[in-house]
Motif scaffolding. Sequence first.
Motif, mmCIF file in Angstrom:
data_model
loop_
_atom_site.group_PDB
_atom_site.id
_atom_site.type_symbol
_atom_site.label_atom_id
_atom_site.label_comp_id
_atom_site.label_asym_id
_atom_site.label_seq_id
_atom_site.Cartn_x
_atom_site.Cartn_y
_atom_site.Cartn_z
ATOM 1 N N ILE A 24 -6.536 4.688 5.159
ATOM 2 C CA ILE A 24 -5.859 5.896 4.695
ATOM 3 C C ILE A 24 -5.630 5.734 3.202
ATOM 4 N N ASP A 25 -5.242 6.805 2.544
ATOM 5 C CA ASP A 25 -5.075 6.765 1.090
ATOM 6 C C ASP A 25 -4.150 5.630 0.666
ATOM 7 N N PRO A 26 -4.511 4.934 -0.393
ATOM 8 C CA PRO A 26 -3.657 3.844 -0.878
ATOM 9 C C PRO A 26 -2.223 4.281 -1.169
ATOM 10 N N GLU A 27 -2.043 5.482 -1.723
ATOM 11 C CA GLU A 27 -0.679 5.930 -2.007
ATOM 12 C C GLU A 27 0.113 6.156 -0.719
ATOM 13 N N ASP A 28 -0.574 6.530 0.367
ATOM 14 C CA ASP A 28 0.111 6.675 1.651
ATOM 15 C C ASP A 28 0.492 5.313 2.217
ATOM 16 N N LEU A 29 -0.385 4.339 2.091
ATOM 17 C CA LEU A 29 -0.056 2.981 2.520
ATOM 18 C C LEU A 29 1.123 2.433 1.709
#
Length: 156
Positions: A24-29
Amino acid sequence: LEHDADEITHQILPRLHATFVTPIDPEDLHAITTAMDDVLDSIEDSSFRLAAYRIDPIPAGMIEFAEIIHATCMRLQVAIQKLRAGKALQEECIEINRLENMADDLVRRLVTNLFESGMDAISVMKRKEIYEFLELAIDRCEDVADVLQTVSVKNS
């Protein structure tokens, strides 16, 4: 455990910047990681105060909070497993919200009872602060659920 979680957080963030493709998107992680770390920080803050203020015996209301925190964290665990499996996690998020509402009601009841108890002012202040930190831990769990739900919708 909180220090272990901080270490994991410190390991995850640089790896996100170095990894080209993530599930999933790095910013979401990043958002999930920091929100989960906030939960542990709040639990640690509560535990510290419980020990530092020498609360003994532990009041029943604090045990109720611990049970709600445990139930909420268990629901978070299921929600994260569902997110990883690409399954809907709304049921867990709704239950986490219900538990957070229970915690809101509990803190209001306990604080009201404190001021009606006739207990000395210092004891009232100590317990009130701990109740508020315990409730904050559950608020932080709800924050994690909100992030998970956003990520789930974004990736569905």
